[in-house]
Motif scaffolding. Structure first.
Motif, PDB file in Angstrom:
ATOM      1  N   ILE A  47       0.857  -1.189   0.000  1.00  0.00           N
ATOM      2  CA  ILE A  47       0.000   0.000   0.000  1.00  0.00           C
ATOM      3  C   ILE A  47       0.893   1.239   0.000  1.00  0.00           C
ATOM      4  N   GLY A  48       0.331   2.352  -0.470  1.00  0.00           N
ATOM      5  CA  GLY A  48       1.112   3.579  -0.572  1.00  0.00           C
ATOM      6  C   GLY A  48       1.643   4.036   0.769  1.00  0.00           C
ATOM      7  N   LYS A  49       2.756   4.705   0.722  1.00  0.00           N
ATOM      8  CA  LYS A  49       3.328   5.255   1.941  1.00  0.00           C
ATOM      9  C   LYS A  49       3.067   6.758   2.004  1.00  0.00           C
ATOM     10  N   LEU A  50       2.620   7.191   3.165  1.00  0.00           N
ATOM     11  CA  LEU A  50       2.387   8.612   3.393  1.00  0.00           C
ATOM     12  C   LEU A  50       3.718   9.300   3.650  1.00  0.00           C
ATOM     13  N   ARG A  51       4.051  10.242   2.764  1.00  0.00           N
ATOM     14  CA  ARG A  51       5.357  10.901   2.857  1.00  0.00           C
ATOM     15  C   ARG A  51       5.209  12.402   3.098  1.00  0.00           C
ATOM     16  N   ASP A  52       6.146  12.931   3.861  1.00  0.00           N
ATOM     17  CA  ASP A  52       6.315  14.373   4.080  1.00  0.00           C
ATOM     18  C   ASP A  52       5.027  15.104   4.451  1.00  0.00           C
ATOM     19  N   PRO A  53       4.267  14.583   5.419  1.00  0.00           N
ATOM     20  CA  PRO A  53       3.040  15.305   5.786  1.00  0.00           C
ATOM     21  C   PRO A  53       3.361  16.645   6.457  1.00  0.00           C
ATOM     22  N   ILE A  54       2.630  17.648   6.054  1.00  0.00           N
ATOM     23  CA  ILE A  54       2.727  18.979   6.687  1.00  0.00           C
ATOM     24  C   ILE A  54       1.347  19.313   7.237  1.00  0.00           C
ATOM     25  N   HIS A  55       1.294  19.728   8.471  1.00  0.00           N
ATOM     26  CA  HIS A  55       0.016  20.093   9.085  1.00  0.00           C
ATOM     27  C   HIS A  55      -0.427  21.461   8.586  1.00  0.00           C
TER      28      HIS A  55
END
Ligand code: ZN
Length: 203
Positions: free
Chosen positions: A57-65
């Motif tokens: 499954i896709g990986k969540l990368r570089d999340p910014i709030h």
């Protein structure tokens, strides 16, 4: 890409499965060490991208709030999260979406700045019912199909009936008309509380 976090689930020690509602998709993504990071939290709007390979499954990368000023208010945050939890349950088995849902949350997150959170969310829910073709025209009792009287019982899904036909919260017909016409500012605080309790039963 932007989206709202509808759900997180711990996997292994510190990793998370994260459900993110974007304009066209409800993604389930994997986030390494997500449990350590306050950004990956129910109700937050994030900017992110998805790293994909063929097997997983896709990986969540570089999340910014992408924060909102009202998030500092505990109560508003609490009510927002309650609504997003219900939305997650409501959309559980869906992956492709119309952008209505994302836009609804965009509208809500703007309105929360100035409005009472329960009233904001009731407004969003009436729009959701309208979009899904479940709007209530107050034509008749759900159970016996008779004409509704001055006192109306309202229950889960905001369906309405005679108080002797169904159990639920009791409101007056004219105030329910206000509700379904999105004139929520005309409702009394105790009526808003009653409707909030009904909403918490599920969308
Ligand atoms: Zn009835």
């Amino acid at each position: 890409m932007q989206g709202y976090i509808l759900h997180t689930q711990k996997v292994r020690e510190e990793d998370l499965l994260v459900k993110v509602l974007s304009p066209k998709q409800l993604y389930t993504l994997y986030r390494f060490y997500g449990a350590r990071h306050s950004i990956i939290h129910l109700g937050n709007k994030i900017d992110f991208y998805i790293e994909k390979d063929l097997r997983e499954i896709g990986k969540l990368r570089d999340p910014i709030h992408l924060g909102f000023a009202w998030e500092k208010e505990m109560q508003k945050r609490y009510f927002w999260q309650q609504f997003l939890k219900l939305l997650h349950t409501h959309l559980k088995d869906i992956s492709t979406l119309e952008d209505f849902y994302f836009n609804l949350l965009e509208e809500g997150s703007m309105r929360l700045l100035k409005e009472n959170p329960k009233r904001t969310i009731l407004n969003l829910y009436i729009k959701l019912l309208n979009f899904e073709g479940r709007n209530n025209s107050l034509q008749s009792c759900l159970i016996c199909e008779g004409i509704l009287n001055e006192e109306v019982c309202i229950t889960r899904g905001f369906v309405c009936a005679h108080p002797h036909c169904l159990k639920g919260e009791i409101l007056t017909f004219s105030h329910l008309e206000n509700l379904f016409n999105l004139q929520i500012e005309l409702l009394e605080d105790d009526e808003v509380d009653k409707l909030w309790n009904v909403l918490m039963l599920g969308l």
